[in-house]
Design an enzyme around this catalytic site. Structure first.
Site, PDB file in Angstrom:
ATOM      1  N   SER A  22       0.830  -1.211   0.000  1.00 50.52           N
ATOM      2  CA  SER A  22       0.000   0.000   0.000  1.00 50.52           C
ATOM      3  C   SER A  22       0.863   1.260   0.000  1.00 50.52           C
ATOM      4  O   SER A  22       0.632   2.196  -0.760  1.00 50.52           O
ATOM      5  CB  SER A  22      -0.903   0.028   1.242  1.00 50.52           C
ATOM      6  OG  SER A  22      -1.880  -0.969   1.155  1.00 50.52           O
ATOM      7  N   ARG A  26       1.654   4.396  -3.159  1.00 51.12           N
ATOM      8  CA  ARG A  26       1.445   5.830  -2.912  1.00 51.12           C
ATOM      9  C   ARG A  26       2.735   6.604  -3.150  1.00 51.12           C
ATOM     10  O   ARG A  26       2.730   7.656  -3.777  1.00 51.12           O
ATOM     11  CB  ARG A  26       0.916   6.038  -1.488  1.00 51.12           C
ATOM     12  CG  ARG A  26      -0.554   5.580  -1.375  1.00 51.12           C
ATOM     13  CD  ARG A  26      -0.904   5.146   0.010  1.00 51.12           C
ATOM     14  NE  ARG A  26      -2.328   4.922   0.208  1.00 51.12           N
ATOM     15  CZ  ARG A  26      -2.959   3.764  -0.001  1.00 51.12           C
ATOM     16  NH1 ARG A  26      -2.280   2.701  -0.428  1.00 51.12           N
ATOM     17  NH2 ARG A  26      -4.255   3.654   0.224  1.00 51.12           N
ATOM     18  N   ASP A 314      -7.775  -7.731   4.062  1.00 55.91           N
ATOM     19  CA  ASP A 314      -6.751  -8.481   3.320  1.00 55.91           C
ATOM     20  C   ASP A 314      -6.253  -9.709   4.086  1.00 55.91           C
ATOM     21  O   ASP A 314      -5.639 -10.602   3.501  1.00 55.91           O
ATOM     22  CB  ASP A 314      -5.550  -7.578   2.995  1.00 55.91           C
ATOM     23  CG  ASP A 314      -5.893  -6.530   1.944  1.00 55.91           C
ATOM     24  OD1 ASP A 314      -6.902  -6.692   1.234  1.00 55.91           O
ATOM     25  OD2 ASP A 314      -5.145  -5.537   1.844  1.00 55.91           O
TER      26      ASP A 314
HETATM   27  C1  S3P Z   1      -5.681  -0.940  -0.255  1.00 60.55           C
HETATM   28  C2  S3P Z   1      -6.977  -0.880   0.175  1.00 60.55           C
HETATM   29  C3  S3P Z   1      -7.836  -2.070   0.283  1.00 60.55           C
HETATM   30  C4  S3P Z   1      -7.014  -3.351   0.270  1.00 60.55           C
HETATM   31  C5  S3P Z   1      -5.994  -3.360  -0.831  1.00 60.55           C
HETATM   32  C6  S3P Z   1      -5.028  -2.202  -0.660  1.00 60.55           C
HETATM   33  C7  S3P Z   1      -4.901   0.305  -0.313  1.00 60.55           C
HETATM   34  O1  S3P Z   1      -8.732  -2.098  -0.797  1.00 60.55           O
HETATM   35  O2  S3P Z   1      -7.858  -4.468   0.138  1.00 60.55           O
HETATM   36  O3  S3P Z   1      -5.246  -4.557  -0.824  1.00 60.55           O
HETATM   37  O4  S3P Z   1      -3.665   0.251  -0.452  1.00 60.55           O
HETATM   38  O5  S3P Z   1      -5.501   1.382  -0.218  1.00 60.55           O
HETATM   39  P1  S3P Z   1     -10.131  -1.280  -0.777  1.00 60.55           P
HETATM   40  O6  S3P Z   1      -9.812   0.160  -0.830  1.00 60.55           O
HETATM   41  O7  S3P Z   1     -10.849  -1.754  -2.011  1.00 60.55           O
HETATM   42  O8  S3P Z   1     -10.817  -1.702   0.478  1.00 60.55           O
END
Ligand code: S3P
Length: 427
Positions: A22, A26, A314
């Protein structure tokens, strides 16, 4: 590719994990639209985060990887991206397509962003709606599926309340808000991971988060930075569960990201009876980081519902494995979002549990796995989903006999080193 998993007597050792997926996405996007260069240490090695870098390169950004693994990104400033020569390829990555769309919606050119078969079945109307409210023009297959054709426009700032708890949707709107004149705000009923807010602050944007309202001021000027990505807590989850359910295990995982908006996992594991200790807390690039020590033994299991379902979304596949061998089992509710992940994770978790001889009751928004069950060796399938591959490799450690994980290579979407790391600590 198939992986054979043999039962573990115990897990033992100390490991460091690749950079958080994540956070890496970003940093990759923001560094590209910042002014000046950025150096990102410990950027995720997963294919998803390489997809983000590939898209940024196709938009004219120079990105190189140093021998020590650091990623160098020459930022082009907020308005310096170039029209891509062909389709942008998000691969398997929902984060890439959803977050980057916020940036693409503000460009003075049209771009098309596509992905693999799994991504082509995932809903994009959740970002199309807010982007169109900001004035963007986005076309999709059947009005909601990739590829997306994004005709960039001058965007208007707005206040938006997403109908679902989604950090990707929040991020998409905030990315678009960087370009819109004035204040763009996202209202969250249920808080989601706040890596975007922290990253924006690191890059120098004006961002305020208070009482569930996150506000960014545009047009923003972002400044290139030197940053370090913490180890991925969602990848750590596989090893935490593995060590917790194999008695006699003792595993130290160093340098893991423990951002409070992600670390509900640790509280849940402790409440579920897992012996877990946190040490060496520090702040790195605005993110909390620490070491995790887990030892194996009896676990109770528990319930995941309400806000916890969003916070653990997740990790639920691997927690289903813990649930099966726990004393009281696992109940998951309010987790309908699992159905629109890389696979329908309610279906793929249930299918693999059943292949391994484990009883499971499926609901529209979750499932129940009774406790005190045993995993039988079987041929399980990732169905092309990285977290399903890794969750059922963990189940294989606790099974009687050899487990074959079919399409095991899917793990490389977030964690190419997963099987090698697992072998390194399995006794
Ligand atoms: C993430 C948000 C989640 C998660 C994904 C990564 C992120 O998804 O399941 O693996 O990095 O913002 P959603 O925003 O669809 O809940």
């Amino acid at each position: 590719m198939q992986q054979i998993i043999t039962p573990a007597r115990r897990l033992d050792g100390q490991i460091r994990l690749p950079g958080d997926k994540s956070v890496s996405h970003r940093y990759g996007i923001l560094a590209a639209i910042a002014e000046g260069s950025s150096t990102i240490h410990h950027y995720s090695t997963g294919a998803d985060c390489q997809s983000t870098l590939g898209c940024m390169r196709a938009l004219g950004v120079s990105i190189t990887r140093r021998e020590d693994g650091a990623v160098l990104i020459e930022g082009r400033g907020l308005n310096g991206l170039q029209a891509p020569a062909g389709d942008l390829d998000a691969g398997n990555s929902g984060s890439t397509i959803r977050m980057l769309s916020g940036v693409l919606a503000a460009q003075p050119f049209t771009s098309r962003i596509a992905g693999d078969e799994s991504l082509s079945r995932r809903p994009m109307d959740r970002i199309m709606k807010p982007l169109s409210l900001m004035g963007a023009d986005v076309e999709a297959v059947d009005g909601r599926f990739p590829p997306l054709t994004i005709h960039g426009r001058a965007l208007k700032a707005m206040r938006y309340e997403p109908p679902m708890a989604s950090a990707q949707v929040k991020t998409c709107v905030l990315m678009a808000g960087l370009y819109a004149e004035g204040e763009t705000a996202v209202l969250e009923k249920v808080g989601t991971r706040d890596h975007t807010e922290l990253a924006l602050r690191e890059f120098g944007a004006e961002i305020v988060s208070s009482g569930g309202v996150i506000t960014v001021k545009g047009p923003a000027r972002l400044q290139g930075r030197e940053l370090s990505v913490p180890g991925d807590l969602s990848s750590a989850a596989f090893f935490l569960v593995a060590a917790a359910i194999v008695p006699g295990s003792k595993l130290l995982i160093q340098g893991v990201g423990l951002n409070p908006s992600r670390s509900a996992l640790l509280d849940w594991l402790v409440a579920a009876g897992v012996n877990l200790r946190v040490s060496n807390l520090a702040e790195v690039s605005g993110e909390l980081v620490g070491d995790l020590l887990v030892t194996g033994g009896d676990v109770k299991g528990g319930i995941i519902r309400g806000a916890a379902s969003a916070a653990l979304i997740d990790e639920i596949p691997v927690l289903s494995v813990l649930g099966a061998v726990s004393r009281d089992g696992l109940v998951v509710k309010d987790a309908r979002e699992l159905r629109v992940k890389e696979t329908d994770r309610i279906a793929t978790v249930a299918d693999n549990l059943q292949r391994m001889g484990v009883r499971v009751e499926v609901y529209e928004d979750g499932f129940r796995v009774p406790g005190k069950q045993k995993f039988r060796a079987a041929r399980v399938d990732s169905f092309g989903d990285h977290r399903i591959a890794m969750a059922f490799a963990v189940a294989g450690l606790a099974a009687e006999g050899e487990t074959a994980v079919l399409n095991a290579g899917a793990a490389s979407v977030s964690f190419p080193e997963f099987y090698a790391t697992l072998r390194q600590i399995t006794v």
